[in-house]
Design a protein around this motif. Structure first.
Motif, mmCIF file in Angstrom:
data_model
loop_
_atom_site.group_PDB
_atom_site.id
_atom_site.type_symbol
_atom_site.label_atom_id
_atom_site.label_comp_id
_atom_site.label_asym_id
_atom_site.label_seq_id
_atom_site.Cartn_x
_atom_site.Cartn_y
_atom_site.Cartn_z
ATOM 1 N N UNK A 59 0.824 -1.197 0.000
ATOM 2 C CA UNK A 59 0.000 0.000 0.000
ATOM 3 C C UNK A 59 0.861 1.250 0.000
ATOM 4 N N UNK A 60 0.264 2.373 -0.338
ATOM 5 C CA UNK A 60 1.015 3.632 -0.353
ATOM 6 C C UNK A 60 0.462 4.560 0.729
ATOM 7 N N UNK A 61 1.385 5.100 1.518
ATOM 8 C CA UNK A 61 1.053 6.124 2.498
ATOM 9 C C UNK A 61 1.531 7.446 1.911
ATOM 10 N N UNK A 62 0.625 8.386 1.732
ATOM 11 C CA UNK A 62 1.014 9.696 1.209
ATOM 12 C C UNK A 62 1.244 10.611 2.402
ATOM 13 N N UNK A 63 2.492 11.001 2.615
ATOM 14 C CA UNK A 63 2.844 11.858 3.752
ATOM 15 C C UNK A 63 3.632 11.092 4.791
ATOM 16 N N UNK A 64 4.802 11.617 5.103
ATOM 17 C CA UNK A 64 5.679 10.955 6.079
ATOM 18 C C UNK A 64 5.939 11.822 7.289
ATOM 19 N N UNK A 65 4.871 12.448 7.816
ATOM 20 C CA UNK A 65 4.970 13.118 9.107
ATOM 21 C C UNK A 65 4.730 12.086 10.202
ATOM 22 N N UNK A 66 4.371 12.571 11.387
ATOM 23 C CA UNK A 66 4.160 11.653 12.520
ATOM 24 C C UNK A 66 3.075 10.630 12.210
ATOM 25 N N UNK A 67 2.000 11.073 11.567
ATOM 26 C CA UNK A 67 0.895 10.149 11.281
ATOM 27 C C UNK A 67 1.314 9.107 10.254
ATOM 28 N N UNK A 68 1.866 9.566 9.132
ATOM 29 C CA UNK A 68 2.225 8.639 8.066
ATOM 30 C C UNK A 68 3.266 7.628 8.512
ATOM 31 N N UNK A 69 4.272 8.098 9.241
ATOM 32 C CA UNK A 69 5.342 7.177 9.668
ATOM 33 C C UNK A 69 4.836 6.193 10.716
ATOM 34 N N UNK A 70 3.971 6.660 11.609
ATOM 35 C CA UNK A 70 3.423 5.731 12.620
ATOM 36 C C UNK A 70 2.583 4.641 11.944
ATOM 37 N N UNK A 71 1.766 5.045 10.971
ATOM 38 C CA UNK A 71 0.960 4.051 10.257
ATOM 39 C C UNK A 71 1.857 3.081 9.501
ATOM 40 N N UNK A 72 2.910 3.623 8.873
ATOM 41 C CA UNK A 72 3.833 2.768 8.109
ATOM 42 C C UNK A 72 4.533 1.775 9.027
ATOM 43 N N UNK A 73 4.921 2.236 10.207
ATOM 44 C CA UNK A 73 5.578 1.343 11.177
ATOM 45 C C UNK A 73 4.653 0.191 11.553
ATOM 46 N N UNK A 74 3.421 0.561 11.845
ATOM 47 C CA UNK A 74 2.431 -0.442 12.262
ATOM 48 C C UNK A 74 2.152 -1.438 11.127
ATOM 49 N N UNK A 75 2.007 -0.915 9.905
ATOM 50 C CA UNK A 75 1.684 -1.780 8.763
ATOM 51 C C UNK A 75 2.898 -2.602 8.330
ATOM 52 N N UNK A 76 4.097 -2.009 8.439
ATOM 53 C CA UNK A 76 5.308 -2.771 8.131
ATOM 54 C C UNK A 76 5.457 -3.943 9.087
ATOM 55 N N UNK A 77 5.215 -3.701 10.355
ATOM 56 C CA UNK A 77 5.305 -4.770 11.360
ATOM 57 C C UNK A 77 4.172 -5.790 11.195
ATOM 58 N N UNK A 78 3.095 -5.372 10.513
ATOM 59 C CA UNK A 78 2.012 -6.325 10.221
ATOM 60 C C UNK A 78 2.289 -7.060 8.897
ATOM 61 N N UNK A 79 3.503 -6.905 8.372
ATOM 62 C CA UNK A 79 3.994 -7.588 7.164
ATOM 63 C C UNK A 79 3.258 -7.148 5.898
ATOM 64 N N UNK A 80 2.848 -5.889 5.886
ATOM 65 C CA UNK A 80 2.317 -5.300 4.658
ATOM 66 C C UNK A 80 3.474 -4.696 3.868
ATOM 67 N N UNK A 81 3.312 -4.631 2.573
ATOM 68 C CA UNK A 81 4.296 -3.944 1.727
ATOM 69 C C UNK A 81 3.890 -2.477 1.680
ATOM 70 N N UNK A 82 4.757 -1.621 2.224
ATOM 71 C CA UNK A 82 4.361 -0.221 2.401
ATOM 72 C C UNK A 82 5.389 0.713 1.767
#
Ligand SMILES: Cc1cc2nc3c(=O)[nH]c(=O)nc-3n(C[C@H](O)[C@H](O)[C@H](O)COP(=O)(O)OP(=O)(O)OC[C@H]3O[C@@H](n4cnc5c(N)ncnc54)[C@H](O)[C@@H]3O)c2cc1C
Length: 316
Positions: A1-24
């Protein structure tokens, strides 16, 4: 999936989804809302950290779990069934099953000479973020209406030397104005000529009448809007009124009205602080992961029962 925006929200979501073994993949324009500030306050465990240092840590955390982080601005997203096709300004493209808009919010300052150059230092917007630093100083709220009123009530807890400089009608009823007068707030509704600065320090606000009010910090009422037309292009409604004006309309889980497009952080709630934006994004990431799992399971079950729906009823 694509997260648009790498501020606190985007990076936190990416961390959570990466650890859930999603391709981010996170695509980030690199302009977080608090970039002009020297420190992040009210952030448990990281109180006073510089905004860029916090995000550098966030990127390092996400990279450990396979998240790809790409600098750039997403300028176009199109449906390319069964995926979204995401394109940046330099032509890079990604196919994404789901999209998370963590694009933040832009704050437009009142058009007052000298104000913008002090933004993030002695011109700020949030009493929770900067009230402590303004304690016992000569402070003014610049703006009008309910948000100015709210700022004033909060700031009365920090300083007895408070002014309302509304740069036009204050937009408050007589009872509220009287409350402020009784609390010792100086009220000026005349237009502002400029903000005065001495060296690297704000010193005063000069009105068109020639009156100068010595001030050390200003809390401004800003106008909030989306940083681009991305949400609108996707068909996600943006709220135009009320305290959430400028925000993407999403439900409590961050789901927008467009299938597989989600939104998190200050793009959906401009009032969120850094920890609030990250916390919201964390909950949205869980909702996204769960929704994708549900979608996969439903598709697989439907595949077993070709000609029937997932609970076995014949399809019409
Ligand atoms: C002056 C100031 C001081 C503040 N101080 C504090 C404080 O002390 N403590 C606190 O908790 N909060 C503070 N805040 C609030 C804080 O900035 C927000 O809570 C926080 O930035 C929200 O994070 P976010 O990830 O939702 O949005 P942002 O941090 O704004 O991040 C959004 C990111 O998305 C990117 N983006 C936008 N559009 C696109 C696109 N089309 N393609 C790619 N990338 C895109 C942007 O470039 C940006 O990097 C302050 C705010 C301001 C204005």
């Amino acid at each position: 999936m694509v997260v648009v925006g790498g501020g606190s929200a985007g990076l936190q979501a990416a961390l959570m989804l990466g650890r859930a073994r999603r391709t981010v993949t996170v695509v980030d324009g690199g302009r977080p809302r608090n970039a002009a500030a020297s420190a992040v306050h009210n952030l448990l465990g990281h109180e006073g950290i510089a905004p860029d240092a916090l995000l550098a840590r966030g990127r390092a955390d996400a990279l450990r779990y396979g998240v790809e982080i790409v600098p750039g601005s997403v300028v176009d997203v199109r449906r390319h069934d069964p995926h979204w096709l995401v394109r940046t300004e330099d032509g890079a493209r990604w196919h994404a099953r789901a999209l998370l808009l963590a694009t933040g919010i832009v704050e437009d300052l009142p058009a007052i000479d000298g104000l913008a150059s002090r933004w993030g230092r002695d011109v700020v917007a949030c009493p929770y973020c900067h009230g402590w630093e303004a304690r016992d100083k000569a402070v003014a709220v610049v703006g009008s209406g309910p948000r100015a009123w709210q700022h004033l009530l909060l700031l009365l807890r920090f300083t007895p030397d408070l002014a309302l400089i509304s740069n036009g009608p204050a937009g408050l009823d007589e009872a509220r104005l009287e409350y402020l007068r009784r609390a010792g707030v100086v009220i000026r509704e005349n237009p502002v000529a400029r903000v005065e600065v001495d060296g690297d320090r704000l010193t005063a606000v000069r009105l068109v009448t020639g009156e100068t009010l010595p001030r050390e910090a200003l809390f401004v009422v800003t106008a909030r809007r989306q940083p681009s037309d991305l949400a609108a292009r996707l068909g996600c409604p943006v709220l135009s009124e009320g305290p959430m004006a400028g925000a993407i309309d999403a439900d409590a889980t961050g789901r927008t009205s467009v299938p597989n497009v989600w939104a998190a952080g200050s793009s959906v709630n401009p009032g969120l602080t850094v920890i609030g934006a990250a916390g919201h994004a964390s909950a949205v990431a869980i909702a996204i992961n769960n929704a994708l799992i549900d979608e996969d399971v439903a598709r697989e079950i439907a595949g077993w029962n070709a000609g029937q729906d997932v609970v076995g009823r014949p399809m019409g």
